[in-house]
Write a protein that holds these residues in place. Structure first.
Motif, short mmCIF file in Angstrom:
data_model
loop_
_atom_site.label_atom_id
_atom_site.label_comp_id
_atom_site.label_asym_id
_atom_site.label_seq_id
_atom_site.Cartn_x
_atom_site.Cartn_y
_atom_site.Cartn_z
N ARG A 21 3.00 5.13 9.02
CA ARG A 21 4.46 5.15 9.21
C ARG A 21 5.17 4.64 7.97
O ARG A 21 6.21 5.20 7.55
CB ARG A 21 4.83 4.32 10.43
CG ARG A 21 4.32 4.88 11.74
CD ARG A 21 4.87 4.09 12.91
NE ARG A 21 4.33 4.58 14.18
CZ ARG A 21 4.87 4.35 15.36
NH1 ARG A 21 5.98 3.63 15.45
NH2 ARG A 21 4.33 4.83 16.46
N LEU A 22 4.64 3.58 7.37
CA LEU A 22 5.27 3.05 6.16
C LEU A 22 5.23 4.07 5.02
O LEU A 22 6.13 4.09 4.17
CB LEU A 22 4.59 1.75 5.74
CG LEU A 22 4.90 0.53 6.61
CD1 LEU A 22 3.97 -0.62 6.27
CD2 LEU A 22 6.36 0.11 6.45
N HIS A 23 4.23 4.93 5.01
CA HIS A 23 4.19 5.98 3.99
C HIS A 23 5.33 6.99 4.16
O HIS A 23 5.82 7.55 3.17
CB HIS A 23 2.84 6.71 4.01
CG HIS A 23 1.81 6.07 3.13
ND1 HIS A 23 1.18 4.88 3.45
CD2 HIS A 23 1.32 6.44 1.91
CE1 HIS A 23 0.36 4.57 2.47
NE2 HIS A 23 0.42 5.49 1.53
N ILE A 24 5.75 7.21 5.38
CA ILE A 24 6.91 8.08 5.59
C ILE A 24 8.13 7.46 4.90
O ILE A 24 8.88 8.14 4.19
CB ILE A 24 7.18 8.29 7.09
CG1 ILE A 24 5.97 8.96 7.76
CG2 ILE A 24 8.44 9.14 7.29
CD1 ILE A 24 6.08 9.06 9.26
N ARG A 54 9.56 18.77 0.09
CA ARG A 54 10.37 18.53 1.29
C ARG A 54 9.55 18.35 2.56
O ARG A 54 10.07 17.87 3.56
CB ARG A 54 11.37 19.67 1.47
CG ARG A 54 12.53 19.61 0.48
CD ARG A 54 13.49 20.78 0.61
NE ARG A 54 14.73 20.50 -0.11
CZ ARG A 54 14.89 20.54 -1.43
NH1 ARG A 54 13.86 20.86 -2.19
NH2 ARG A 54 16.06 20.26 -1.98
N THR A 55 8.27 18.73 2.52
CA THR A 55 7.43 18.63 3.71
C THR A 55 6.29 17.65 3.45
O THR A 55 5.55 17.79 2.47
CB THR A 55 6.86 20.00 4.10
OG1 THR A 55 7.93 20.90 4.34
CG2 THR A 55 6.01 19.89 5.36
N LEU A 56 6.16 16.68 4.34
CA LEU A 56 5.17 15.61 4.20
C LEU A 56 4.18 15.68 5.35
O LEU A 56 4.57 15.80 6.51
CB LEU A 56 5.89 14.26 4.20
CG LEU A 56 5.04 13.00 4.34
CD1 LEU A 56 4.13 12.82 3.13
CD2 LEU A 56 5.95 11.77 4.52
N ALA A 57 2.90 15.59 5.03
CA ALA A 57 1.86 15.49 6.05
C ALA A 57 1.29 14.08 6.05
O ALA A 57 0.97 13.53 4.99
CB ALA A 57 0.74 16.50 5.78
N ILE A 58 1.17 13.51 7.24
CA ILE A 58 0.57 12.19 7.41
C ILE A 58 -0.66 12.34 8.28
O ILE A 58 -0.56 12.79 9.43
CB ILE A 58 1.56 11.19 8.06
CG1 ILE A 58 2.81 11.00 7.19
CG2 ILE A 58 0.88 9.86 8.34
CD1 ILE A 58 2.58 10.21 5.92
N THR A 80 0.83 -1.20 0.00
CA THR A 80 0.00 0.00 0.00
C THR A 80 0.87 1.25 0.00
O THR A 80 0.67 2.17 -0.80
CB THR A 80 -0.94 0.00 1.22
OG1 THR A 80 -1.79 -1.14 1.16
CG2 THR A 80 -1.79 1.27 1.25
N ALA A 81 1.84 1.29 0.91
CA ALA A 81 2.74 2.44 0.97
C ALA A 81 3.63 2.52 -0.26
O ALA A 81 3.89 3.61 -0.78
CB ALA A 81 3.58 2.36 2.24
N ALA A 82 4.10 1.37 -0.73
CA ALA A 82 4.99 1.36 -1.90
C ALA A 82 4.26 1.87 -3.14
O ALA A 82 4.86 2.57 -3.98
CB ALA A 82 5.51 -0.05 -2.14
N ARG A 119 10.95 17.23 6.54
CA ARG A 119 10.05 17.48 7.66
C ARG A 119 8.75 16.71 7.47
O ARG A 119 8.21 16.66 6.36
CB ARG A 119 9.75 18.98 7.76
CG ARG A 119 8.72 19.40 8.82
CD ARG A 119 8.46 20.89 8.72
NE ARG A 119 7.32 21.33 9.52
CZ ARG A 119 7.43 21.85 10.75
NH1 ARG A 119 8.63 22.00 11.29
NH2 ARG A 119 6.35 22.23 11.41
N VAL A 120 8.27 16.08 8.53
CA VAL A 120 6.99 15.39 8.48
C VAL A 120 6.09 15.94 9.58
O VAL A 120 6.53 16.13 10.72
CB VAL A 120 7.17 13.85 8.60
CG1 VAL A 120 7.88 13.46 9.88
CG2 VAL A 120 5.83 13.14 8.50
N GLN A 121 4.85 16.23 9.21
CA GLN A 121 3.85 16.78 10.12
C GLN A 121 2.75 15.72 10.27
O GLN A 121 2.12 15.34 9.28
CB GLN A 121 3.29 18.10 9.57
CG GLN A 121 4.38 19.13 9.39
CD GLN A 121 3.98 20.35 8.59
OE1 GLN A 121 4.76 21.30 8.48
NE2 GLN A 121 2.80 20.36 8.01
#
Length: 326
Positions: free
Chosen positions: A141-144, A129-133, A112-114, A155-157
């Motif tokens: 977490r796997l999407h990160i 550069r900035t990722l929101a989960i 799914t994440a892949a 950066r992840v938010q």
């Protein structure tokens, strides 16, 4: 009599790395759009205590393999004992031989994440550069991991329904990848300013509003896999150029699209096509730095088949699994 290789959860998790799975999903999405695969749409059977029994069958002509993911999606009581339980039996399409039985829980999560990673690679701004989960569970977490492999994420938010979950995921992201990770009190706080947004929740009603999205953002909409459930409001969908994992599945099981299409809020012209078509050069991907792109992912059977086939191939090469006569 031919032998069947049985591959355990521990072995499957060891073999199915995110990097290898992203490459496998890139190939699979292209095969889907090229007509080199066949599949049945997901069949879900309600069970006791909120469990759901699901079957997802597929055939891949390129690999010469066919199979079905049979899995129980756990309801509240079953979740106390762990996550979803299932297997993927793999058959040689030519001889009919059962060549492998692969544990399926890690397949569902990693592929799914892949798949989102593969879509992000061709749709998101290269300088993201900035990722929101939104949703800090295992797949969140796997999407990160997946997104950071294809874009220079710094950066992840993270927002989660329970704040403790967001904080735990942030700590994990800092320790595992060295990212700046910020727990957010609201979904809006997580999304504002983000270059890439991944919605990975079990929400039935929208948690992401289009007004929050910055120009040029890319969305991976993952959690809503039923025609009556949605994570995105109509504004988010209508602002986007929309790409699908597989057209029939996404329009049937993607409530993010099905609901606004049925109400007349969403124009079919916003749906550009399958992401595999972008990879094949058949349709355009992102056209400008300002436009918003959306990948609607409902999860398709051939992705499970390809992930199981990859695990099987690597297990044979490394001598893992147990061979038995069935």
């Amino acid at each position: 009599m031919s032998k069947t290789r049985i591959i355990s959860r521990k072995e499957a998790e060891q073999l199915l790395t995110m990097e290898a799975c992203i490459a496998a999903m890139e190939q699979t999405l292209q095969e889907v759009s090229a007509g080199a695969t066949s599949m049945l749409q997901r069949s879900m059977m309600p069970q006791q205590k909120g469990n759901k029994f699901a079957l997802m069958a597929a055939d891949n002509q390129q690999q010469g393999l066919c199979g079905v993911k049979a899995i129980v999606f756990a309801g509240p009581e079953a979740k106390k004992a762990g996550t979803s339980q299932g297997i993927v039996p793999l058959f040689d399409s030519r001889t009919g031989a059962l060549v492998a039985i692969v544990e399926a829980e890690c397949i569902t999560a990693v592929r799914t994440a892949a798949t989102s990673g593969a879509a992000t690679k061709v749709l998101a701004d290269p300088e993201s550069r900035t990722l929101a989960i939104l949703g800090a569970g295992r797949i969140g977490r796997l999407h990160i991991d997946a997104v950071r492999q294809v874009r220079p994420i710094q950066r992840v938010q993270i927002w989660n329904r329970t704040p403790a979950g967001a904080e735990s995921a942030c700590q994990w992201a800092r320790q595992t990848f060295g990212l700046e990770a910020v727990p957010c009190a609201t979904a809006q706080q997580a999304v504002e300013g983000a270059d890439i947004v991944c919605t990975v929740t079990q929400a039935k009603e929208p948690i992401l509003q289009g007004a929050w999205l910055k120009p040029g953002a890319h969305i991976n909409a993952v959690g809503a896999c039923a025609g009556n459930a949605r994570e995105l409001d109509s504004a988010a969908v209508c602002r986007s150029r929309i790409y699908l994992d597989q057209r029939e599945a996404a329009l049937r099981d993607g409530g993010d699209l099905a609901i606004p299409l049925a109400s007349g809020e969403l124009d079919q012209d916003r749906i550009i096509g399958e992401v595999g078509q972008v990879m094949l050069g058949q349709i355009p991907g992102r056209q400008s730095e300002e436009e918003i792109t959306l990948f609607e992912s409902v999860g398709i059977a051939v992705e499970d088949l390809s992930a199981a086939a990859l695990i099987y191939q690597l297990a044979c090469q490394q001598g893992l699994g147990v061979e038995v006569e069935i």
